[in-house]
Design an enzyme around this catalytic site. Structure first.
Site, PDB file in Angstrom:
ATOM      1  N   TYR A 197       1.321  -1.043  -0.188  1.00 42.25           N
ATOM      2  CA  TYR A 197      -0.068   0.313   0.404  1.00 42.25           C
ATOM      3  C   TYR A 197       0.886   1.168   0.064  1.00 42.25           C
ATOM      4  O   TYR A 197       1.825   0.944  -0.502  1.00 42.25           O
ATOM      5  CB  TYR A 197      -1.073  -0.619   0.827  1.00 42.25           C
TER       6      TYR A 197
ATOM      7  N   LYS B 152     -21.696 -20.052  -9.360  1.00 42.57           N
ATOM      8  CA  LYS B 152     -20.194 -19.904 -10.617  1.00 42.57           C
ATOM      9  C   LYS B 152     -19.139 -19.312 -10.632  1.00 42.57           C
ATOM     10  O   LYS B 152     -18.066 -20.469 -11.057  1.00 42.57           O
ATOM     11  CB  LYS B 152     -21.027 -19.437 -11.652  1.00 42.57           C
TER      12      LYS B 152
END
Lengths: 156, 445
Positions: free
Chosen positions: B43, B98
């Site tokens: 970060y 899915k």
């Protein structure tokens, strides 16, 4: 598939032309419920077409062999207050889907315009539902412009 | 066909397990965090350098972030399974499932993302806005004809693959099964008379792929709920305005100008592909009996096929396939979509062309053929693990050939990469289970 030829309609064409006229009216219904087609439209269309032939209105068909695949109907109208006065009004124009996309519409419009001019028309006007964008595009592409708008509502 | 005990059991477990696990997929780290100091790299401030590199060349987002392996499974919930319009929240468990399959079989990071979008333009706008974060999009369970407009527009506009599994996925597996069925029954695609029963997402896409694969459009006959499509059908002008995909089929197929229903369509036909709606009873035995000898019959409605497979066989069909796993020859999208995206993502593809779908279908068919074709085995099954990297490599190759790949690689490299990435997904699952991070389902620990 035979190449369609444009010719004047005869009384023998009435049933086939009436069928195409009804198809055109049903298509109009897709654009606005005010064009809901009456139940006996086919019978009325037969009378309408045969009356048009008898009254010598312009009625051309596109025929592929013996099969009628397109129709254009127009009549002369007088404008009382405007000049030019004599209008050739195209009231019905329909081509079966499988014969579209091949310049037949353009050809039929040209022949209808010539016919109307010979009948004395000084301007050519076509009537189509405002929402029929395909028809609007067809005519504007060929130099037509919107002239009159009809506004409709059911009375309260 | 009543619900079986197995189906009831699966429903009970699905409810219990879904509650127990609170969702099927999640985001987990890919980088080590050894101490909080590492965040200065992952970060700020370190990450700014990565952002600037991507700002200079947006395609670097495929190299410096997880974009290269990330897709979203997007639905508006308007046509979910056989349940209909159940809304985006109702669609979420399906999209999660899915996403799990994408991960486990294809090594793809897939986000389940049902969205609230009331029309085509709304859905298109959402997907367009998400493009910068994604390597691809799987559209799912969107009603027809909305799904056609959404897919066509996004495919033309975006530079990541947009895939509608109900169209391309089903059609691709159908094609693979058909290639092998035709071979078993001594036919060629060109010259075979094929009836497509149903004109929804799957069959409209199947018709397009069949023609692109070499079928004569005149030999296709398509039926919808009103019967055979043909240019002079009464409602043809309505179709031209409401469903231009079906309208185009009406004008380009059915060279024999057949009108009527299933009986007329199937008379003398070689192949039936039914993807119409829950049966049985939509197609009758005597209608299939009117087909040619050695007929091929695909009955794809789930959970209950358009006619009972046994009835199709009794009516003379030689090969029968369904969408179900409890009958032979399951035409299952899961055989294709994980591999499609594995291959597409590995070459950073911009789109998945129909030629690529056809190439993938041929590879799927060839895979089954190598294992030995019989009338009861025309397709691989989901337990054939090697099929996924194999088809993925073909997809990558095809995307490169089609000029749609940002990254080029040899088939060997593509196969190696796909095998490795899928392998990581499976190893991760094993490790998470062994480590107790993913516990066994309740009652089985």
């Amino acid at each position: 598939m035979a190449v369609p030829k444009v010719r004047k309609a005869t009384m023998a064409d009435v049933p086939a032309v009436a069928d195409l006229v009804v198809r055109a009216k049903r298509l109009n219904n897709e654009f606005d419920p005010m064009f809901a087609v009456v139940a006996d439209a086919r019978e009325r269309a037969k009378a309408y077409v045969s009356d048009s032939i008898k009254a010598r209105h312009l009625l051309l068909v596109a025929a592929a062999g013996t099969k009628v695949v397109g129709v254009v109907r127009a009549e002369l109208r007088e404008r009382i207050f405007y000049s030019p006065e004599r209008t050739g009004l195209i009231t019905d124009f329909y081509i079966l889907p499988e014969f579209r996309r091949r310049a037949l519409g353009h050809d039929m419009l040209e022949q209808a315009s010539s016919g109307l001019r010979r009948m004395g028309a000084q301007i050519i006007v076509a009537e189509v539902p405002s929402q029929n964008e395909i028809a609007v595009k067809f005519y504007t592409k060929r130099g037509f412009r919107s002239l009159v708008q009809h506004f409709a509502k059911s009375p309260q | 066909m009543p619900r079986s005990r197995g189906e009831d059991e699966a429903s009970d477990k699905a409810l219990a397990y879904s509650k127990f696990y609170g969702g099927k997929v999640g985001v987990s780290p890919k980088v080590p965090v050894r101490s909080l100091q590492d965040f200065s790299v992952w970060y700020t401030p370190g990450v700014a350098a990565v952002s600037k590199a991507i700002q200079a060349n947006a395609d670097m987002s495929f190299e410096y972030t997880g974009r290269w392996n990330t897709i979203a499974v997007i639905s508006d919930g308007s046509r979910v399974l056989g349940l209909g319009d159940i809304g985006p929240e109702g669609a979420l468990p399906v999209m999660e499932g899915k996403a799990l399959i994408y991960n486990y079989l294809g090594g793809v990071n897939a986000y389940p993302l049902p969205v609230r979008a009331k029309d085509e333009a709304g859905l298109i706008s959402v997907v367009r806005a998400l493009e910068p974060s994604l390597g691809g999009v799987n559209l799912e369970d969107i009603e027809s004809p909305k799904c056609f407009e959404v897919l066509d527009t996004l495919r033309a506009e975006l530079t990541i693959p947009i895939w509608h599994d109900d169209q391309q996925g089903t059609a691709g597996v159908v094609l693979a099964g058909l290639f092998n069925s035709l071979e078993l029954t001594g036919r060629k695609l060109r010259g075979s008379r094929i009836v497509l029963f149903g004109a929804g997402a799957a069959n409209v896409a199947a018709a397009r792929l069949l023609v692109e694969a070499g079928a004569d459009p005149g030999d296709l006959v398509v039926l919808d709920s009103k019967g055979i499509l043909y240019p002079e059908r009464e409602d043809i002008d309505q179709l031209s305005l409401r469903n231009k995909w079906k309208y185009d089929l009406a004008l380009t197929t059915n060279g024999r100008d057949i009108s009527g229903g299933a009986k007329e369509a199937l008379e003398g036909a070689d192949v039936l592909i039914a993807s119409a709606g829950v049966g049985p009873g939509l197609i009758k035995k005597e209608e299939v009996a009117g087909m040619n000898d050695r007929a091929v019959v695909f009955l794809l409605a789930n959970p209950v096929p358009e006619m009972l497979p046994g009835d199709a066989l009794a009516a003379g069909a030689e090969i029968v396939a369904t969408g179900r796993s409890d009958f032979p020859n399951q035409v299952n999208n899961s055989l294709l979509f994980p591999a499609i995206f594995r291959g597409a993502l590995d070459v950073r593809a911009k789109t998945i062309t129909d030629a690529t779908v056809i190439a993938a279908a041929k590879e799927l068919a060839a895979f089954a053929k190598r294992k030995g074709l019989t009338p009861k085995r025309i397709l691989p099954t989901m337990t054939d693990w090697e099929v996924y990297p194999t088809v993925a490599a073909t997809v990558g190759e095809s995307a490169i050939r089609e000029g749609q790949a940002r990254k080029k690689a040899s088939r060997e490299d593509l196969l190696r990469t796909a095998t490795a990435v899928i392998g990581v997904a499976r190893k991760t699952m094993d490790a998470l289970r062994k480590g107790g991070i993913i516990p066994e389902p309740p009652g089985q620990g």
